[in-house]
Design an enzyme around this catalytic site. Structure first.
Site, PDB file in Angstrom:
ATOM      1  N   PRO A   2      42.052  27.441  64.802  1.00  0.00           N
ATOM      2  CA  PRO A   2      42.002  26.691  63.579  1.00  0.00           C
ATOM      3  C   PRO A   2      40.781  26.294  62.501  1.00  0.00           C
ATOM      4  O   PRO A   2      39.844  26.526  62.923  1.00  0.00           O
ATOM      5  CB  PRO A   2      42.149  25.042  64.473  1.00  0.00           C
ATOM      6  N   GLU A   3      41.120  26.347  61.391  1.00  0.00           N
ATOM      7  CA  GLU A   3      40.509  25.816  60.428  1.00  0.00           C
ATOM      8  C   GLU A   3      40.918  24.649  59.800  1.00  0.00           C
ATOM      9  O   GLU A   3      41.831  23.852  60.414  1.00  0.00           O
ATOM     10  CB  GLU A   3      40.389  26.916  59.292  1.00  0.00           C
TER      11      GLU A   3
END
Length: 272
Positions: A2-3
């Site tokens: 995830p960003e």
DNA sequence: CTCAGATCCTGTGCGC
DNA sequence: TGCGCACAGGATCTGA
């Protein structure tokens, strides 16, 4: 995995089902994460009501009637709602069990994430206190970024990925924003003109906002809390495209290592 | 102070 | 098919 857009997507997915619920149990199968889980987390959370769910940088913050639960997904984590009869699989490290019997289940193969109960205001916590502004707020603007960049010899890509400068810009979105702004990722931060910094600032905001709209970027294994993949991977113009022709000029895209991270760029569109 | 590199950990995909 | 190696979306620490 995830960003920031993936975290935001996750937050929007889980928040409605967490809000106003009471926690009946916190089941920890693996406490060794980036930071060890509080040994008494079950006792600390039991019976408390969830009154808000927010995000700061890549941390999800679950506000309880007393205290807060920090969740970070690291590089490979995700959280999903499962029904009580769903058997726990490999790397299902933590279950947050609600009084309505639904379970928020955390899976993280690499264990770079964390779950932490804290009592005091999140912004004062050492994990958050030093963080720079959120990229989608007015506090993050070109004047700010230009000022901070002055006299920095650090490559611009490392600079925008530094959480003290601005949070939430990870390897994918750093590469995309620099490409769109026509900036070479290796250029010293202090050497970038104000015009280019203005363009970079706008592209960071636009890229992140678009990715959130698309539900995040699914590369291999990102799925939102509802199990849907993100669609932003279709939009990637430079990340992971080394040795392929640039979409704008057909020059072969190169890659190099910056701050230990692979960094693709077009030598023609991003000359300096 | 600044910055490059190592580090935590497991899974995947590639070349041989 | 199997093995070994390089690499992966993050963040922090060490040491030059």
């Amino acid at each position: 995995m995830p960003e920031l857009p993936e975290i935001e997507t996750t937050k929007r997915g889980v928040a409605p089902r967490l809000l106003n619920q009471f926690i009946s149990k916190t089941l920890v199968r693996q406490e060794k994460l980036r930071v060890p889980v509080n040994h008494d987390i079950d006792h600390l959370c039991k019976g408390k009501q969830i009154i808000d769910v927010t995000r700061r940088a890549k941390y999800l913050i679950i506000h309880l009637t007393e205290g807060y639960l920090f969740i970070h997904l690291g590089m490979s984590g995700h959280i999903r709602f499962v029904s009580p009869e769903t058997p726990a699989g490999k790397h299902d490290h933590i279950d947050l069990v609600l009084e309505n019997n639904m379970i928020l289940r955390y899976n993280d193969p690499r264990r770079f994430g964390l779950w932490l109960y804290i009592k005091d205001a999140p912004s004062e916590h050492p994990l958050l206190s030093h963080l720079g502004p959120e990229p989608l707020t007015d506090e993050f603007n070109s004047d700010y970024l230009f000022k901070r960049a002055q006299n920095k010899t650090q490559p611009i890509k490392s600079f925008i990925m530094d959480n003290k400068i601005v949070v939430g810009v990870g390897n994918i979105y750093a590469a995309e924003s620099l490409f769109l702004a026509g900036i070479n990722p290796l250029s010293p931060a202090g050497s970038i003109t104000l015009e280019k910094i203005i363009s970079l600032t706008n592209h960071i905001k636009d890229t992140l906002a678009l990715a959130i709209k698309a539900g995040g970027t699914t590369l291999r294994d990102f799925y939102a809390a509802d199990g849907k993949p993100g669609y932003f991977s279709n939009e990637l113009k430079i990340y992971g495209r080394q040795n392929n022709p640039c979409y704008l000029c057909e020059t072969i895209i190169l890659s190099t290592t910056i701050g230990g991270r692979n960094s693709a760029f077009c030598p023609n569109c991003q000359p300096n």
